[in-house]
Structure formats: C-alpha cells, structure tokens
Design an enzyme around this catalytic site. Structure first.
Site, PDB file in Angstrom:
ATOM      1  N   TRP A 177     -25.442 -10.221  11.744  1.00 53.02           N
ATOM      2  CA  TRP A 177     -24.297  -9.306  11.729  1.00 53.02           C
ATOM      3  C   TRP A 177     -24.209  -8.542  13.039  1.00 53.02           C
ATOM      4  O   TRP A 177     -23.128  -8.349  13.591  1.00 53.02           O
ATOM      5  CB  TRP A 177     -24.385  -8.354  10.537  1.00 53.02           C
ATOM      6  N   ASP A 192     -23.601   0.056  11.333  1.00 55.92           N
ATOM      7  CA  ASP A 192     -23.176  -0.812  10.233  1.00 55.92           C
ATOM      8  C   ASP A 192     -24.202  -0.638   9.109  1.00 55.92           C
ATOM      9  O   ASP A 192     -25.327  -1.097   9.227  1.00 55.92           O
ATOM     10  CB  ASP A 192     -23.137  -2.267  10.730  1.00 55.92           C
ATOM     11  N   LYS A 249     -21.919  -4.731  -1.142  1.00 60.01           N
ATOM     12  CA  LYS A 249     -23.373  -4.850  -1.259  1.00 60.01           C
ATOM     13  C   LYS A 249     -23.928  -3.754  -2.165  1.00 60.01           C
ATOM     14  O   LYS A 249     -24.723  -4.018  -3.034  1.00 60.01           O
ATOM     15  CB  LYS A 249     -24.036  -4.758   0.116  1.00 60.01           C
TER      16      LYS A 249
HETATM   17  C1  LIG Z   1     -22.370  -8.519   4.504  1.00 62.07           C
HETATM   18  C2  LIG Z   1     -22.498  -7.810   5.777  1.00 62.07           C
HETATM   19  C3  LIG Z   1     -21.458  -7.803   6.729  1.00 62.07           C
HETATM   20  C4  LIG Z   1     -20.175  -8.572   6.547  1.00 62.07           C
HETATM   21  O1  LIG Z   1     -19.363  -7.928   5.629  1.00 62.07           O
HETATM   22  P1  LIG Z   1     -17.908  -8.461   5.278  1.00 62.07           P
HETATM   23  O2  LIG Z   1     -17.383  -7.320   4.468  1.00 62.07           O
HETATM   24  O3  LIG Z   1     -18.071  -9.729   4.510  1.00 62.07           O
HETATM   25  O4  LIG Z   1     -17.157  -8.659   6.545  1.00 62.07           O
HETATM   26  C5  LIG Z   1     -21.634  -7.071   7.887  1.00 62.07           C
HETATM   27  N1  LIG Z   1     -22.772  -6.390   8.120  1.00 62.07           N
HETATM   28  C6  LIG Z   1     -23.796  -6.386   7.235  1.00 62.07           C
HETATM   29  C7  LIG Z   1     -25.030  -5.616   7.549  1.00 62.07           C
HETATM   30  C8  LIG Z   1     -23.681  -7.100   6.045  1.00 62.07           C
HETATM   31  O5  LIG Z   1     -24.694  -7.094   5.155  1.00 62.07           O
END
Ligand SMILES: *Cc1c(COP(=O)(O)O)cnc(C)c1O
Length: 351
Positions: A100, A167, A191
């Site tokens: 990511w 993030d 998540k």
């Molecule tokens: C799942 C995830 C993403 C991607 O998320 P989307 O909403 O599918 O774009 C980005 N960063 C992390 C740390 C993730 O776990």
C-alpha cells in the site's frame, strides 16, 4: 446459526450489533418506515447520521475543531493521489513498508519529487524501517501505520517537523494513539470500522491551500470540507455502518479495545513461537496486532492445515499471495474465543 470464526483481512468482521442495526435500518430507517437506502441524504434523519459520524470520530480521537472529518468515496487508494494532489508542491517524504505504501509513492511521484526515507522492500517488507530523520524542507511525510499484507505495524511514529500523514486503513481505532500528532489520517472503512464504500479522512485544515495546481472539484478536500462531506451523495449505507461501529467503539473505550487486541495477538503469537511446525514471517518487534502472518515450515502441509481450519469453522486465514502461508486478521470485533479456536487447531495439528 453456525458460528464462523472470521479472520478475513477485509472487508472484515464487524460487531454483531452493528450488522443488526444495519439490517434494521435497511427496513425502517430512523422511524421513517422507509429504507436507509431509499431516502434523501439531505433529509434530517441522514443529516443526523452524518453529523454524529463526524463528531464521534473527533470525540474518540480527542481532536479539536482545527480538524475536519470527511467520509469520501474511492477507497484509501484514491487518497494515495488526493494527498499528493492537494499537498505536494515540491518534495515529499515517504516510508515504504509494503504494497500500500508503494502504491501511495507511485501516485505521489506524478505530482512532485518523492524521497523514500526508509524502505524494507529488500526483505519483502518483513520489518518497519526506523533509522531515518525527516528533514524540515518536505511538504509532508507519509507513512502506513499497519501493513495489512505483510503483517507489520508501526508501534511508534517518528519525530516529524513537517505535516504528518498516515494511512491507518487496517488499524484505525484499534489502539490509543496521540491522533493530534497527525495532520491527515485516512482509512478505508472496510477493515476495522464499517462496510466497504467509504473512506474516513481526518484533516487539519491549515495544511491546505499551499499548492498552485488546479485541483478537480471532486478531488479537492476544500470542496468536501465546505459542504460538510455532503457535496455530492455520500455512501449512505457505509456511513451509517461506520456510525454504528463508532458507537460500539466509543462505548467500550479505545483503552479497553487496545487491551483486548493485545490479548488476542499475544495468544496467537505465543503459539506461533511455541509450535515447532510454524514460524512467523516478520521481525518480532514489528509484529502487527491486527494481521498476524505465519507459515508452516514444511509448506507441503499447507493443504491439510487449511482443511483442519475449515473443519473448525475458521474462515479467511489464507495468506496474501505475496507472502504465502497464512494470515490471521484480528480486527476489533474478533472475539478472543475465535483466536483460541485457531490456536487449538494449531496445537492439535500433526505433521
Ligand atoms: C486495504 C488497504 C488499502 C486499500 O484500500 P481500498 O479502500 O481498497 O482502496 C490501503 N491501505 C491499507 C493499509 C490497506 O489495508
């Protein structure tokens, strides 16, 4: 109903009462006798949902009115580009801790120059780089608090003399941290905080309006801030689901959630370390409390372990293809009992 132990990495387990409240709102939303997904987002019932979903985030994070809370669409992946488009004028610094983070770096390079101050890529991202200092001439520093795929987590954050951007998609609200140390936090909801379809963005307003480029309306944070995250139709179902989870989190308190998450992680990692058939894939000090990655030392046993998990109603345990083996995601709503079931299967597993 058959109980499944849901270790899915995302979309992932939510508290049962969150699901129940969503089901009931789909049938009769807030006494309207209409479904949540068939009424105006401008009606007073949904406006109240959005207001509370914003204010509860501020309350749980213990942040002030210098921050705005937005529920945007396009996933955390759209934030990779929005962050850079809105904030990167000259140079930004990134820490590369996995897939990511790499995706975020790739997008940012289209908007300015990017220095990768730390990277664990040479070891398939099995640790968190730590020995770097962040210069004060960057537009911002970006990091990823938890690496969903590789199973590492930042347990501390670096001293940062420039805006700190994170993030937090896969460990948001899983522990107590000093949220006001951050200038922008984003997290795809699916998540740890709700259904897929919305992305939480918490932003300190004074970091905006420092770049000269044209920013398309929908990609400009100012657009959404000015309209209270209602510039266009928000993802009403997802925001409602997030609100239910936020109420559940607020009721328990982040401190209690953190303790419970630590208990679950300790239980699983002690079995990984004790059991001679298994081994963890990451540096011990950087282990994630959300996503535990591990392998069977003899990978010819993978199929029979998988079968043992299936028989115990364990779901979502297969590792990501870039790591192999297994990944047990232990988000907030997963019960300690479910981890115990997995640990028992590992204990009883014979080669
Ligand atoms: C799942 C995830 C993403 C991607 O998320 P989307 O909403 O599918 O774009 C980005 N960063 C992390 C740390 C993730 O776990």
């Amino acid at each position: 109903m058959k109980q499944i132990h849901n270790f899915s990495a995302g979309p992932a387990i939510l508290p049962k009462e969150v699901i129940d409240n969503c089901v009931s709102a789909l049938q009769n939303f807030s006494g309207t006798h209409l479904s949540l997904i068939e009424v105006s987002h401008r009606g007073k019932e949904f406006v109240a949902v959005m207001d509370e979903a914003q204010s509860l985030v501020k309350k749980i994070m213990n942040i002030g009115d210098d921050y705005e809370v937005l529920y945007l669409q396009g996933g955390a992946s759209t934030q990779f580009l929005m962050v850079a488009m809105n904030l990167l004028e000259n140079r930004a610094a990134y820490c590369n801790t996995g897939t990511w983070a790499s995706n975020a770096i790739k997008e940012a390079r289209h908007f300015g120059s990017v220095d990768v101050l730390g990277s664990s890529e040479e070891k398939n991202f099995n640790y968190i780089p730590k020995n770097y200092t962040i210069g004060n001439d960057y537009d911002y520093f970006h990091c990823t608090s938890n690496n969903t795929i590789f199973g590492t987590q930042m347990h501390t954050f670096p001293e940062c003399p420039v805006p700190l951007i994170c993030d937090m998609s896969s460990d948001i609200f899983s522990r107590k941290i000093n949220f006001s140390a951050f200038d922008l936090i984003y997290a795809g909801a699916q998540k740890n905080m709700g259904p897929a379809g919305t992305t939480l963005v918490v932003i300190k307003k004074n970091i905006l309006n420092k770049v000269n480029r044209y920013i398309p309306t929908m990609l400009d944070y100012n657009t959404h801030i000015k309209k209270g995250s209602m510039f266009n139709t928000p993802s009403v179902f997802a925001v409602f689901g997030c609100l239910q989870t936020l109420k559940w989190i607020d009721h328990q308190g982040l401190g209690n959630i953190e303790m419970y998450n630590s208990k679950k992680a300790d239980l699983l990692y002690s079995e990984i370390d004790r059991n001679e058939l298994f081994e963890g894939t990451t540096a011990i000090e950087d282990r994630s409390k959300m996503n535990a990655t591990f392998v069977l030392k003899d990978d010819k046993l993978n199929d029979s372990f998988m079968q043992a998990c299936n028989e115990a109603n364990i779901s979502g345990i297969k590792g990501h293809r870039s790591v192999g083996g297994f990944r047990a995601s232990m988000y907030n709503a997963l019960q300690l009992e479910s981890v115990q079931v997995l640990v028992d299967v590992m204990k009883n597993f014979k080669s």
